[in-house]
Design an enzyme around this catalytic site. Structure first.
Site, PDB file in Angstrom:
ATOM      1  CE1 TYR A 197       6.153  -5.554 -10.740  1.00 19.38           C
ATOM      2  CE2 TYR A 197       5.159  -5.122  -8.601  1.00 19.38           C
ATOM      3  CZ  TYR A 197       5.031  -5.293  -9.968  1.00 19.38           C
ATOM      4  OH  TYR A 197       3.808  -5.198 -10.557  1.00 19.38           O
TER       5      TYR A 197
ATOM      6  CB  CYS B 122      -0.914   0.014   1.226  1.00 16.06           C
ATOM      7  SG  CYS B 122      -2.000  -1.426   1.353  1.00 16.06           S
TER       8      CYS B 122
END
Length: 541
Positions: free
Chosen positions: A260, A2
């Site tokens: 990533y 998040c």
């Protein structure tokens, strides 16, 4: 994974919402399931807008103008330990003992014992399956123990210390107290990222707390500083206070942020994400050269899998003196398939997301460079696309080692059965994704690629590669429990997709209401020091 954001403007007459929404759009890569903003206006009144969906879809000019106040908290989310229910869109709010707004990035691993504590000792009701709401209530309970009508910074630091002694796992958090200020803190291992920055404003300063430094850069903030593991920061219009709350454990930031998740233009814990990916490409080139020489395979072209692997692929191609080409063209209006819930949805969206140019593949031995191989669903589709347009051989090189273990600290890959590398060797992985050869970065090379940019960090969380969890407390029983939860949530998500559930704003009881842009944000009545929760606080007029 998040994204969290807190903003406090020196001038309380200026609304913080437009800048918060802009900042959330820069963190959209960290979660596309839901987003939300809560601001604090005059007399400690909260205003909110949150729903399932993307920032650009939820926040238009009408909804933003209803978010009143010079400080606020924002969040972008995708579901991990909780479900996809839009009632779990953050930020969360409680009105006791004070009006508290809370946004969290990470995942707790001792929720079972904490829920028992909430039921039997704290007597506080948890309304969702989200551990973020649980963490908020642990914090609120510790604040309540002060017994004070008005609290000071010392009380807040004490409450955060009590909370940190109770919870285990990964958490980077931003909170807002009605009429007081914003607060940021980070778990003692520093697994999830969060930092702060300042900006001159009139006779004072504006302050921002965010998951990544790119948000501060875009807003003209300076002096970015990561919140240390176990540290808490309290920001009011009178200034900023920092305190080391918990003795730092092993400082182990999640290495997957660099592989990533994070944007390449961010700096996390003093490490440039861009430069770390350059180093990953250099190290991977050495491994690729050795493997292909042994296999007697010559490469004609290096092609990245957009977008995250571009930096590493370019460096690899330069080091091996091979042509670098953009063979896949990306549709920028389709979201990140890794974050999308459900295997079938990920698989369907790969070909919507990418188109292979035959000119770059036909009759060639192609080296595809990707940041990582997780479930293998995307990799399999991409390899097949390359072969469909005429590639002679397809070799896949991953900037990360094989991912064989679940992540329990807030990344959506909890089920071992979903991981293509779990229980397979390299040849079996290559067969599973349809590649002629698959080549993985070694873990020492990956760690060195990141650590060389800040040698003071001696350890990273590499649990997805090693199965060793830095916080401890993760056993087989816990892993099976998390995998079971995720399987249940995926089934519910699939049912809702199949039956065409209407997704809109979240009501207090977790039901769905269709999108209503004219009533996108809702005030919450309260006084200067507390905010009273009433039955229409999350209803749309």
């Amino acid at each position: 994974m998040c994204g969290i954001l807190g903003l406090l403007l020196h001038d309380p007459s200026v609304d913080a919402a437009p800048e918060i929404c802009e900042g959330l759009s820069l963190l959209q890569h960290r979660g596309q399931d839901a987003c939300g903003v809560i601001t604090c206006g005059p007399k400690g009144r909260f205003y909110q807008c949150k729903a399932n969906g993307m920032v650009r879809d939820i926040f238009d000019s009408n909804s933003i103008t209803r978010l009143v106040g010079g400080m606020g908290v924002g969040h972008v989310r995708y579901p991990t330990a909780g479900s996809f229910n839009n009632a779990e869109a953050q930020p969360f709010y409680v009105n006791s003992p004070y009006g508290i707004v809370f946004a969290h990035n990470g995942n707790l691993i001792n929720t079972g014992s904490l829920m028992q504590f909430m039921d039997h000792t704290a007597h506080r009701h948890i309304n969702t399956a989200s551990d973020s709401e649980l963490l908020l209530n642990i914090f609120a309970y510790n604040l309540q123990q002060t017994g004070k009508f008005r609290i000071n910074e010392e009380d807040i630091f004490t409450a955060i210390g009590g909370m940190m002694s109770q919870v285990k796992g990964a958490y980077a958090c931003v909170a807002m107290l009605a009429g007081f200020g914003i607060i940021g803190f980070r778990d003692p291992n520093g697994i999830r990222p969060v930092g702060i920055a300042t900006r001159k404003s009139g006779t004072g300063h504006d302050y921002i707390i965010a998951s990544e430094s790119v948000v501060a850069d875009a807003g003209g903030f300076v002096d970015w500083r990561d919140i240390n593991p176990g540290e808490a920061v309290i920001i009011t219009r009178n200034g900023i206070s920092r305190r080391q709350i918990a003795a730092p454990n092993t400082f182990a930031p999640d290495i997957f942020e660099f592989v990533y998740f994070a944007r390449p233009d961010s700096v996390i814990d003093g490490i440039s994400v861009y430069r770390s990916r350059m180093a990953m490409g250099d190290a991977l080139a050495v491994k690729v050269q050795a493997v292909l020489k042994n296999a007697n395979i010559d490469i004609d072209v290096v092609i990245p899998v957009p977008d995250t692997s571009r930096v590493a692929a370019l460096n690899l191609a330069q080091k091996l003196q091979l042509p670098y080409r953009e063979g896949f063209i990306k549709n920028r209006y389709v979201g990140r398939t890794f974050i999308m819930p459900g295997q079938q949805m990920r698989k369907k969206n790969v070909r919507r997301k990418l188109n292979a140019m035959a000119l770059e593949f036909a009759g060639k031995n192609v080296l595809l460079v990707d940041d990582s191989i997780v479930r293998g669903t995307t990799s399999k589709e991409i390899v097949q696309m390359a072969k469909d347009v005429g590639a002679k051989k397809v070799i896949v090189a991953s900037c990360a080692p094989p991912i064989r273990y679940p992540n329990v600290y807030g990344i959506d890959m909890p089920s071992r059965k979903e991981l293509v590398a779990h229980g397979r060797d390299n040849d079996e992985i290559a067969a599973a994704i349809g590649a002629d050869v698959v080549i993985f970065q070694t873990l020492p090379d990956l760690i060195d690629s990141v650590r060389q940019l800040r040698p003071a960090i001696t350890e990273f969380d590499c649990s997805v590669f090693t199965g060793q969890y830095v916080t401890g407390g993760v056993d087989e029983e816990y892993l099976q429990h998390v995998e079971s939860l995720r399987a249940d949530n995926n089934r519910l998500k699939a049912l809702n997709l199949n039956f065409g559930t209407v997704e809109g704003k979240s009501d207090g009881d977790g039901s769905h209401e269709p999108e209503n842009k004219t009533g996108a944000s809702t005030p919450v009545n309260g006084s200067d020091d507390t905010v009273g929760l009433h039955n229409s606080w999350n209803t749309h007029s």
